[in-house]
Scaffold this active site. Structure first.
Site, PDB file in Angstrom:
ATOM      1  N   GLU A  97      59.379  91.459  91.091  1.00 20.51           N
ATOM      2  CA  GLU A  97      60.118  91.793  92.302  1.00 20.51           C
ATOM      3  C   GLU A  97      60.054  93.266  92.698  1.00 20.51           C
ATOM      4  OE1 GLU A  97      61.426  89.797  94.349  1.00 20.51           O
ATOM      5  OE2 GLU A  97      61.773  87.911  93.294  1.00 20.51           O
TER       6      GLU A  97
ATOM      7  N   ASP B  33      56.362  84.430  86.446  1.00 17.67           N
ATOM      8  CA  ASP B  33      57.160  85.655  86.483  1.00 17.67           C
ATOM      9  C   ASP B  33      58.506  85.401  85.817  1.00 17.67           C
ATOM     10  OD1 ASP B  33      57.898  83.982  88.569  1.00 17.67           O
ATOM     11  OD2 ASP B  33      57.263  85.356  90.135  1.00 17.67           O
TER      12      ASP B  33
END
Length: 376
Positions: A128, A69
């Site tokens: 997120e 990520d």
């Protein structure tokens, strides 16, 4: 040879939130293009602010993927580091700068020669806040190079450097956002019989949903139902016309999430009917499914790292936090594991500062694991 510590510190200074990782993408591309130049078996493409790097094998029978990520958090950094965030109100407080650095280190090692099987590096934005993994998959970004196996890691502050941790089941819980609105009839506090109190109904609901965990959920599986916000009324002598609740469901399997959502909805509708109110239940799981490791692949990974002389591989319990890697694991078999970074501050804390020694300690062993997978 890449200076991975310098790279990590550069990434740490430019955190960007989901789908706004333009500077991060540009920096990563500059490194990736340098590593991959004059390598005809490598293809690079972008998706929004993400990046895919495909290493074609010479006799491929499968595609193995590594996912990292990219995004930061809307947090003002308080570490006091010389290389602290330069972006006001933004911070890599979840270790995604470490994740990207590890991925670049692995890429550098694996581009040296063409392997038998295909290898795909996924630099994924928006973990997120926007379930970027789900968006990436559903957009078709992976279709051309759809992996057969996928692996990822996540930093863990409470584990020492040199320790990896995983299990053969669920590593992260699935999360589901819950919004419930009860609508009744407002009125004067002195005349409750002329009104229909939404606040009382909401209070009954908050109490009753606790029985989902105690009476509907298998105790071995576990679940959490928490309402952190209840807003109703404006003053002490007016009966509330509307009550708004905002909460979360956390479960270790997708089936348990579905059951919990079903029971919560039934309870809300039942209470509304008994009080003569209207109710609206909004459930948003998005791409934050449980991170359910494939048992066979997890067993292979755990066994491999337990043979290492430099890594301490331990088996761990699930965490009730969420991770959008769970969506990809619902489509492709794979494994996620923890990387110990030994810092006293937890994930998402303004002072969270991972020990960079974790990069050098773990990278050779993870590289060896991937090499074994793409050469067998």
């Amino acid at each position: 040879m890449l200076d991975l510590i310098a790279i990590r510190r550069q990434l740490h200074q430019i955190p960007e939130i989901g789908l706004e990782e333009y500077q991060t993408q540009a920096f990563l591309l500059s490194v990736i293009e340098q590593l991959c130049q004059d390598k005809p078996f490598i293809q690079i493409k972008t998706w929004k602010t993400g990046i895919l790097v495909f290493l074609k094998g010479y006799a491929p029978e499968k595609t193995v993927a590594w996912r990292s990520d990219m995004d930061g958090l809307p947090i003002t950094e308080e570490t006091g580091l010389a290389f602290a965030s330069k972006h006001q109100g933004r911070m890599h407080a979840c270790g995604h700068d470490i994740h990207m650095t590890m991925a670049l280190g692995l890429l550098e090692a694996l581009v040296e020669k063409q392997s038998k099987h295909n290898m795909l590096f996924i630099f994924q934005p928006a973990e997120e806040n926007e379930a970027g993994g789900m968006l990436m998959y559903q957009s078709g970004a992976l279709d051309e190079w759809m992996p057969d196996e996928v692996y990822a890691l996540h930093v863990r502050p409470d584990l020492p450097v040199g320790t990896l941790a995983s299990n053969r089941a669920t590593l992260f819980a699935g999360t589901c956002e819950v919004k419930v609105s009860f609508k009744g009839k407002g009125g004067h506090a002195a005349f409750p019989h002329h009104a229909n109190d939404a606040l009382v109904a909401a209070s009954y609901f908050v109490t009753q949903v606790q029985t989902i965990v105690s009476r509907n959920v298998d105790p071995i599986e576990g679940a959490v139902v928490t309402f952190g916000s209840l807003h109703a009324g404006t003053t002490n002598n007016v009966i509330s016309q509307e009550a708004l609740l905002h909460g979360t469901i956390r479960t270790l399997t997708h089936d348990m999430s579905q059951l919990t959502q079903k029971r919560l909805t039934e309870m809300a509708e039942g209470i509304a009917k008994s009080f003569g109110l209207e109710v609206d239940v909004h459930l948003k799981q998005g791409g934050y499914l449980p991170v359910e490791n494939n048992p066979e692949l997890a067993d292979e990974l755990i066994s491999f790292f337990k043979e290492s002389d430099t890594i301490n591989m331990i088996e761990c319990l699930p965490a009730m936090t969420g991770e959008d890697f769970g969506f990809l694991l619902s489509k492709v078999k794979g494994v996620m594991f923890w990387l110990g970074v030994d810092t006293p501050y937890p994930l998402h804390h303004a002072k969270m500062s991972p020990d960079e020694g974790a990069i050098k300690q773990a990278l050779p062993e993870i590289k060896a694991f991937l090499e074994e997978n793409i050469e067998d």
